[in-house]
Design a protein around this motif. Structure first.
Motif, PDB file in Angstrom:
ATOM      1  N   PRO A  84      43.317   6.402  -4.434  1.00 15.57           N
ATOM      2  CA  PRO A  84      43.742   6.726  -5.806  1.00 15.57           C
ATOM      3  C   PRO A  84      44.978   5.921  -6.205  1.00 15.57           C
ATOM      4  O   PRO A  84      46.107   6.408  -6.157  1.00 15.57           O
ATOM      5  N   LEU A  85      44.764   4.681  -6.594  1.00 10.82           N
ATOM      6  CA  LEU A  85      45.870   3.786  -6.942  1.00 10.82           C
ATOM      7  C   LEU A  85      46.083   3.770  -8.452  1.00 10.82           C
ATOM      8  O   LEU A  85      45.117   3.750  -9.224  1.00 10.82           O
ATOM      9  N   PRO A  86      47.336   3.747  -8.900  1.00 10.19           N
ATOM     10  CA  PRO A  86      47.598   3.701 -10.343  1.00 10.19           C
ATOM     11  C   PRO A  86      47.356   2.306 -10.891  1.00 10.19           C
ATOM     12  O   PRO A  86      47.564   1.299 -10.209  1.00 10.19           O
ATOM     13  N   ASN A  87      46.909   2.241 -12.116  1.00 11.15           N
ATOM     14  CA  ASN A  87      46.781   0.962 -12.806  1.00 11.15           C
ATOM     15  C   ASN A  87      47.505   1.057 -14.141  1.00 11.15           C
ATOM     16  O   ASN A  87      48.208   2.043 -14.407  1.00 11.15           O
ATOM     17  N   ARG A  88      47.333   0.064 -14.964  1.00 17.94           N
ATOM     18  CA  ARG A  88      48.044   0.046 -16.247  1.00 17.94           C
ATOM     19  C   ARG A  88      47.707   1.282 -17.087  1.00 17.94           C
ATOM     20  O   ARG A  88      48.590   1.877 -17.714  1.00 17.94           O
ATOM     21  N   GLN A  89      46.439   1.680 -17.072  1.00 19.20           N
ATOM     22  CA  GLN A  89      46.028   2.840 -17.847  1.00 19.20           C
ATOM     23  C   GLN A  89      46.733   4.110 -17.370  1.00 19.20           C
ATOM     24  O   GLN A  89      47.125   4.954 -18.175  1.00 19.20           O
ATOM     25  N   THR A  90      46.925   4.237 -16.058  1.00 14.03           N
ATOM     26  CA  THR A  90      47.598   5.418 -15.516  1.00 14.03           C
ATOM     27  C   THR A  90      49.015   5.527 -16.070  1.00 14.03           C
ATOM     28  O   THR A  90      49.438   6.586 -16.537  1.00 14.03           O
ATOM     29  N   TYR A  91      49.748   4.417 -16.005  1.00 13.84           N
ATOM     30  CA  TYR A  91      51.129   4.422 -16.492  1.00 13.84           C
ATOM     31  C   TYR A  91      51.184   4.762 -17.981  1.00 13.84           C
ATOM     32  O   TYR A  91      52.028   5.562 -18.413  1.00 13.84           O
ATOM     33  N   LEU A  92      50.281   4.167 -18.755  1.00 16.43           N
ATOM     34  CA  LEU A  92      50.319   4.403 -20.201  1.00 16.43           C
ATOM     35  C   LEU A  92      49.956   5.842 -20.547  1.00 16.43           C
ATOM     36  O   LEU A  92      50.492   6.417 -21.499  1.00 16.43           O
ATOM     37  N   MET A  93      49.053   6.454 -19.778  1.00 17.70           N
ATOM     38  CA  MET A  93      48.684   7.847 -20.040  1.00 17.70           C
ATOM     39  C   MET A  93      49.857   8.789 -19.789  1.00 17.70           C
ATOM     40  O   MET A  93      50.090   9.730 -20.551  1.00 17.70           O
ATOM     41  N   VAL A  94      50.608   8.530 -18.715  1.00 20.08           N
ATOM     42  CA  VAL A  94      51.766   9.375 -18.418  1.00 20.08           C
ATOM     43  C   VAL A  94      52.873   9.131 -19.444  1.00 20.08           C
ATOM     44  O   VAL A  94      53.528  10.069 -19.911  1.00 20.08           O
ATOM     45  N   LEU A  95      53.071   7.879 -19.827  1.00 19.82           N
ATOM     46  CA  LEU A  95      54.073   7.576 -20.849  1.00 19.82           C
ATOM     47  C   LEU A  95      53.725   8.256 -22.171  1.00 19.82           C
ATOM     48  O   LEU A  95      54.610   8.735 -22.885  1.00 19.82           O
ATOM     49  N   ARG A  96      52.446   8.306 -22.474  1.00 25.30           N
ATOM     50  CA  ARG A  96      52.018   8.961 -23.713  1.00 25.30           C
ATOM     51  C   ARG A  96      52.361  10.455 -23.681  1.00 25.30           C
ATOM     52  O   ARG A  96      52.749  11.035 -24.698  1.00 25.30           O
ATOM     53  N   LEU A  97      52.224  11.071 -22.500  1.00 28.94           N
ATOM     54  CA  LEU A  97      52.592  12.482 -22.371  1.00 28.94           C
ATOM     55  C   LEU A  97      54.066  12.682 -22.656  1.00 28.94           C
ATOM     56  O   LEU A  97      54.459  13.631 -23.343  1.00 28.94           O
ATOM     57  N   TYR A  98      54.911  11.795 -22.139  1.00 28.66           N
ATOM     58  CA  TYR A  98      56.347  11.896 -22.409  1.00 28.66           C
ATOM     59  C   TYR A  98      56.644  11.619 -23.882  1.00 28.66           C
ATOM     60  O   TYR A  98      57.541  12.233 -24.464  1.00 28.66           O
ATOM     61  N   ALA A  99      55.906  10.687 -24.487  1.00 28.01           N
ATOM     62  CA  ALA A  99      56.147  10.346 -25.887  1.00 28.01           C
ATOM     63  C   ALA A  99      55.845  11.506 -26.818  1.00 28.01           C
ATOM     64  O   ALA A  99      56.346  11.555 -27.939  1.00 28.01           O
ATOM     65  N   GLN A 100      55.030  12.450 -26.373  1.00 29.70           N
ATOM     66  CA  GLN A 100      54.656  13.591 -27.200  1.00 29.70           C
ATOM     67  C   GLN A 100      55.345  14.879 -26.759  1.00 29.70           C
ATOM     68  O   GLN A 100      54.981  15.952 -27.223  1.00 29.70           O
ATOM     69  N   SER A 101      56.343  14.760 -25.876  1.00 31.58           N
ATOM     70  CA  SER A 101      57.040  15.940 -25.356  1.00 31.58           C
ATOM     71  C   SER A 101      58.402  16.086 -26.002  1.00 31.58           C
ATOM     72  O   SER A 101      59.237  15.181 -25.918  1.00 31.58           O
ATOM     73  N   CYS A 102      58.613  17.209 -26.653  1.00 37.58           N
ATOM     74  CA  CYS A 102      59.908  17.499 -27.249  1.00 37.58           C
ATOM     75  C   CYS A 102      60.776  18.192 -26.209  1.00 37.58           C
ATOM     76  O   CYS A 102      60.375  19.202 -25.626  1.00 37.58           O
ATOM     77  N   GLY A 103      61.960  17.638 -25.938  1.00 33.88           N
ATOM     78  CA  GLY A 103      62.809  18.219 -24.911  1.00 33.88           C
ATOM     79  C   GLY A 103      64.100  17.458 -24.753  1.00 33.88           C
ATOM     80  O   GLY A 103      64.457  16.625 -25.600  1.00 33.88           O
ATOM     81  N   PRO A 104      64.835  17.711 -23.679  1.00 27.27           N
ATOM     82  CA  PRO A 104      66.139  17.086 -23.472  1.00 27.27           C
ATOM     83  C   PRO A 104      66.033  15.597 -23.171  1.00 27.27           C
ATOM     84  O   PRO A 104      64.942  15.046 -22.986  1.00 27.27           O
ATOM     85  N   ALA A 105      67.195  14.964 -23.097  1.00 31.14           N
ATOM     86  CA  ALA A 105      67.241  13.515 -22.877  1.00 31.14           C
ATOM     87  C   ALA A 105      66.603  13.110 -21.559  1.00 31.14           C
ATOM     88  O   ALA A 105      66.122  11.978 -21.417  1.00 31.14           O
ATOM     89  N   ALA A 106      66.566  14.023 -20.577  1.00 31.27           N
ATOM     90  CA  ALA A 106      65.997  13.702 -19.270  1.00 31.27           C
ATOM     91  C   ALA A 106      64.558  13.223 -19.375  1.00 31.27           C
ATOM     92  O   ALA A 106      64.130  12.349 -18.615  1.00 31.27           O
ATOM     93  N   LEU A 107      63.789  13.776 -20.309  1.00 32.90           N
ATOM     94  CA  LEU A 107      62.398  13.369 -20.468  1.00 32.90           C
ATOM     95  C   LEU A 107      62.308  11.914 -20.923  1.00 32.90           C
ATOM     96  O   LEU A 107      61.505  11.134 -20.401  1.00 32.90           O
ATOM     97  N   ALA A 108      63.108  11.539 -21.908  1.00 34.49           N
ATOM     98  CA  ALA A 108      63.066  10.170 -22.417  1.00 34.49           C
ATOM     99  C   ALA A 108      63.630   9.189 -21.395  1.00 34.49           C
ATOM    100  O   ALA A 108      63.126   8.059 -21.268  1.00 34.49           O
TER     101      ALA A 108
END
Length: 435
Positions: A171-195
């Motif tokens: 189970p190796l990460p690829n570009r799509q894996t990174y972008l999917m996780v980044l998208r989750l952070y981009a849609q998360s409202c919260g403290p500066a730690a998330l960004a």
């Protein structure tokens, strides 16, 4: 018992309490057991249970353990990441989606560097330590262990030995894996730690690309834009400055596009005051952080204006074709840009009402000229402009209807149908970000 308490009770019955570690809580965490993974709980069994099981499979893969036929694969990880991004499961307000997706990425990253280190003859622990360094700067922002990959499993030599014995897909990460996780952070409202963590993931992509020689992992415009969007969604009062800093990095690499500017403007428009700068408020209560956001937004708008002027001057040249060949999108404005600009202009000092009304009036007239007036633009105008300015711009008849219509977006949409057609010929109602 409330619905929230009942949900927590169901979750508690599924997993031992010491597996929980709410890293965003200031209250002390319970003493974990030796086998505790310290994962922040998801108060949705439909997401919590399968993702925890997947994490256990990834831990087994890290340690070279195979339990029957069930195994973690890249496709399986991607399916779980898609489920985490699906707001129809658990509701839009469910917290912890990004952190859980990040836990999946961290374990996949560790496997990537174990395999990469073994295949290249490098020490796997050295490679993983370098990747971990990209997120070290953010660890101080979180008040606990987010359950990262460091400090778990067997020794490095055993892991390297295991990596050479696998006969199934890792189970190796690829570009799509990174972008999917980044998208989750981009849609998360919260403290500066998330960004901050989103920025660290982008830096980790760069480092992984260099260490493994995989150019597909190099972060490009989309990855950086997700980090900017994470700041725009943040509750941190200094998010406008941080978002502009990431944009500056993109501009230095000549990778900034329309979304890059749009997310920074959104960060400026949604900046709130903090207790730190409460003493620096002006007459209307606009804080120092909002004044900083105003300066950043005005500077960005001047940059956008100058680029728009260059496009008009070069309209008959071949520059547009060249941009398409280079894979770069043109910096075309949209209704959302004007919405954010108008809201930021509302931060102008109340001590200068004439300058404020003139700036708001100019921005709205330019929006009308470009045919980009929509319900969101009208709502923004009504929220920041004086009644006299609204009457001058909309006309007395529409201005008199605005007071009741602007309370809801549906009411504003009805009013938008009554403005001249030339004002709305290029208007955009919504996009994938829900602006």
């Amino acid at each position: 018992m409330t619905a929230s308490a009942a949900s927590k009770s169901r979750i508690a019955s599924l997993f031992p309490a010491d597996e929980y570690a709410d890293v965003w809580s200031s209250s002390p965490s319970p003493s974990p057991s030796p086998n505790s993974r310290r994962i922040q709980p998801l108060l949705c069994p439909e997401l919590d249970r399968p993702t925890r099981f997947l994490l256990s499979l990834l831990d087994d893969s890290i340690n070279g353990i195979r339990r029957g036929k069930d195994k973690a694969t890249t496709a399986r990880c991607h399916r779980q990441l898609k489920r985490l991004a699906d707001t129809s499961i658990g509701g839009r307000r469910l917290e912890g989606r990004a952190q859980r997706g990040d836990e999946i990425l961290k374990r996949m990253e560790k496997i990537l560097f174990i395999d990469g280190g073994a295949n290249s003859g490098n020490d796997a622990s050295g490679s993983n330590a370098s990747v971990s360094a990209t997120s070290t700067s953010t660890s101080a922002c979180t008040s606990g262990d987010m359950g990262g990959v460091s400090g778990r499993g067997s020794s490095t030599s055993k892991r390297s030995m295991h990596s050479s014995q696998h006969k199934y897909e890792r189970p190796l990460p690829n570009r799509q894996t990174y972008l999917m996780v980044l998208r989750l952070y981009a849609q998360s409202c919260g403290p500066a730690a998330l960004a901050y963590r989103a920025e660290a993931i982008v830096a980790g992509m760069e480092l992984a690309s260099e260490r493994l020689g995989d150019l597909s992992l190099r972060p490009r415009t989309v990855a950086y834009n997700q980090a900017i969007a994470a700041w725009a969604a943040s509750t941190d009062p200094n998010k406008a400055y941080r978002a502009a800093t990431v944009l500056a990095t993109l501009k230095a690499m000549d990778l900034a596009d329309a979304s890059s500017y749009g997310h920074v403007l959104r960060a400026c428009a949604t900046t709130t005051s903090s207790s730190v700068d409460a003493g620096d408020d002006d007459e209307l209560g606009w804080s120092a952080s909002q004044q900083t956001a105003l300066k950043i937004a005005v500077g960005l708008w001047k940059d956008l204006d100058s680029r728009a002027m260059k496009r008009k001057m070069n309209a008959d040249d071949d520059d547009d074709n060249a941009n398409e060949e280079n894979g770069k999108s043109d910096l075309l404005l949209s209704s959302h840009f004007y919405t954010f600009l108008l809201r930021v202009l509302g931060f102008m000092p109340a001590s200068k009402p004439l300058e404020k009304d003139a700036a708001i009036s100019k921005a709205f007239k330019n929006c009308c000229r470009d045919g980009m007036v929509n319900a969101h633009v009208l709502q923004a105008l009504y929220s920041v402009a004086s009644k006299s300015t609204c009457g001058e711009l909309l006309g007395d008849r529409l201005a008199s209807q605005a007071e009741g219509a602007m309370k809801t977006i549906s009411g504003a949409a009805i009013l938008a149908q009554k403005v001249p057609d030339a004002w709305t010929r290029k208007a955009v109602v919504a996009n994938s970000w829900g602006w």
